[in-house]
Design a protein around this motif. Sequence first.
Motif, PDB file in Angstrom:
ATOM      1  N   ARG A  71      39.976  36.565  13.356  1.00 50.59           N
ATOM      2  CA  ARG A  71      40.645  36.130  12.126  1.00 50.59           C
ATOM      3  C   ARG A  71      40.909  34.636  12.142  1.00 50.59           C
ATOM      4  O   ARG A  71      40.787  33.969  11.111  1.00 50.59           O
ATOM      5  CB  ARG A  71      41.966  36.884  11.969  1.00 50.59           C
ATOM      6  CG  ARG A  71      42.728  36.528  10.682  1.00 50.59           C
ATOM      7  CD  ARG A  71      41.861  36.714   9.440  1.00 50.59           C
ATOM      8  NE  ARG A  71      42.522  36.234   8.230  1.00 50.59           N
ATOM      9  CZ  ARG A  71      41.888  35.873   7.130  1.00 50.59           C
ATOM     10  NH1 ARG A  71      40.561  35.930   7.078  1.00 50.59           N
ATOM     11  NH2 ARG A  71      42.558  35.454   6.076  1.00 50.59           N
ATOM     12  N   ARG A  80      38.978  32.443  13.501  1.00 44.94           N
ATOM     13  CA  ARG A  80      37.685  31.822  13.164  1.00 44.94           C
ATOM     14  C   ARG A  80      37.466  31.855  11.653  1.00 44.94           C
ATOM     15  O   ARG A  80      36.963  30.885  11.067  1.00 44.94           O
ATOM     16  CB  ARG A  80      36.549  32.533  13.903  1.00 44.94           C
ATOM     17  CG  ARG A  80      36.489  32.218  15.397  1.00 44.94           C
ATOM     18  CD  ARG A  80      35.181  32.677  16.020  1.00 44.94           C
ATOM     19  NE  ARG A  80      35.073  34.131  16.045  1.00 44.94           N
ATOM     20  CZ  ARG A  80      35.549  34.908  17.025  1.00 44.94           C
ATOM     21  NH1 ARG A  80      36.192  34.369  18.058  1.00 44.94           N
ATOM     22  NH2 ARG A  80      35.399  36.222  16.982  1.00 44.94           N
ATOM     23  N   GLU A  81      37.837  32.969  11.033  1.00 49.00           N
ATOM     24  CA  GLU A  81      37.706  33.062   9.573  1.00 49.00           C
ATOM     25  C   GLU A  81      38.635  32.062   8.882  1.00 49.00           C
ATOM     26  O   GLU A  81      38.252  31.419   7.899  1.00 49.00           O
ATOM     27  CB  GLU A  81      38.035  34.487   9.113  1.00 49.00           C
ATOM     28  CG  GLU A  81      37.014  35.524   9.563  1.00 49.00           C
ATOM     29  CD  GLU A  81      37.481  36.952   9.262  1.00 49.00           C
ATOM     30  OE1 GLU A  81      38.636  37.110   8.801  1.00 49.00           O
ATOM     31  OE2 GLU A  81      36.690  37.894   9.492  1.00 49.00           O
ATOM     32  N   GLU A 140      37.708  29.049   6.324  1.00 50.61           N
ATOM     33  CA  GLU A 140      38.360  28.868   5.024  1.00 50.61           C
ATOM     34  C   GLU A 140      39.002  27.484   4.918  1.00 50.61           C
ATOM     35  O   GLU A 140      38.999  26.866   3.855  1.00 50.61           O
ATOM     36  CB  GLU A 140      39.429  29.956   4.820  1.00 50.61           C
ATOM     37  CG  GLU A 140      38.844  31.361   4.656  1.00 50.61           C
ATOM     38  CD  GLU A 140      39.947  32.402   4.491  1.00 50.61           C
ATOM     39  OE1 GLU A 140      40.950  32.099   3.808  1.00 50.61           O
ATOM     40  OE2 GLU A 140      39.808  33.505   5.052  1.00 50.61           O
TER      41      GLU A 140
END
Length: 409
Positions: free
Chosen positions: A224, A226-227, A231
């Motif tokens: 998460r 990395r996400e 973003e």
Amino acid sequence: MSSDPWGRVDETGTVYVRTSEGEKVVGSWQAGSPEEALAYFERKYEGLVVEIGLLEKRVKTTDLSAKDATAAIDHIRGQIDEHHAVGDLEALSKRLDALVASVEARREERKAQKAKQTDEARHAKEALVAEAEELAQSEQWRAAGERLRALVDTWKGLPRLDRKSDDELWHRFSHARSAFSKRRKAHFAALDAQREVARQTKERLVAEAEALSGSTDWGPTAARYRELMAEWKAAGRAQREHEEDLWNRFRGAQDIFFAARSGVFAERDAEQSENLKLKEELAVEAEKLVPVTDLKGARAAFRSINERWEAIGHVPRDARPKVEGRMHAVERAIQEAEEAEWRRTNPEARARAEGLTGQLQAAVDKLRSQIDAARAAGNNAKADKLSRELEGRQALLDQALKGLEEFGG
């Protein structure tokens, strides 16, 4: 009565000057002798000579305007025409005529020079306008803005044209600057709006990152993060006064999580390093089973090794492919030995192999007979064609014979 080459005084005191058109009255002298009268008017003549000399020098060596020079010439010429001096007045008139020609030449020269300067100024201003209109479409906001300001300074240093031409060019020049300023203002307004959206997005990302910083669900949380980073990059930059603070908070939250994860993983790595040593020892033990000479014994030994292998647990991720590859290589060797044993003991497969070999051998023999017959008949082309076919069948036969050997036949 008194006289000289250019004038005389009669018995009544009247002074005359001699010209090509005859004698002209200069004036009347009653205050002294005729000689004094002539001397007085001769001095007036010398004064005109000096005045003309000075004017000639000014016309030649200074930037005296044609208007002022003409006024000075007319003034002196009026004195000559009134015959108030005794001397060679015609010589003075000729010098004035030469001055008039010189002044007129200077006037024409200055007129041509001014026309040239005006033409150069027109071309220069047209070039400035063309460059300004091109810059008006630029998106290099800083560089184009600085260049437009420099163009204004250059414009101010150029001579004015006629009002109509100058106003038209200035209107285009000013319009180009206004168009650029309008586009730049709109661009930065849009940029400010984008940065506000980016700030709001990053505030949300920071809040989630800080909420996750205490998680011990290492895999999903790292994924998460990395996400969230992806973003963050996609969100663009926020306003300068917010960007650094938001980044420090975002990065700080991740650092807390990953520092905790690193501590746990360090302990895990120590345990997995010990597991790796044990598995490498088992790999060495397994590799001693190759080449397989006792299939049944090798199979039983490998099963025992594999059970101990499974009981050990995980090894470091970067070492896993190599050590597992060693075990897989031994497993494949045992499987290949099993397949070879099955082929040797399978009567149906042996019968099929013998049948195929027999068919290929019969085909090869037939082709050889046909080749001999064709050559005996002198049909070399057919013989060559059959020979090429024979090569293919012979290769298949050789392969079939090799497969038959695996059955021990």
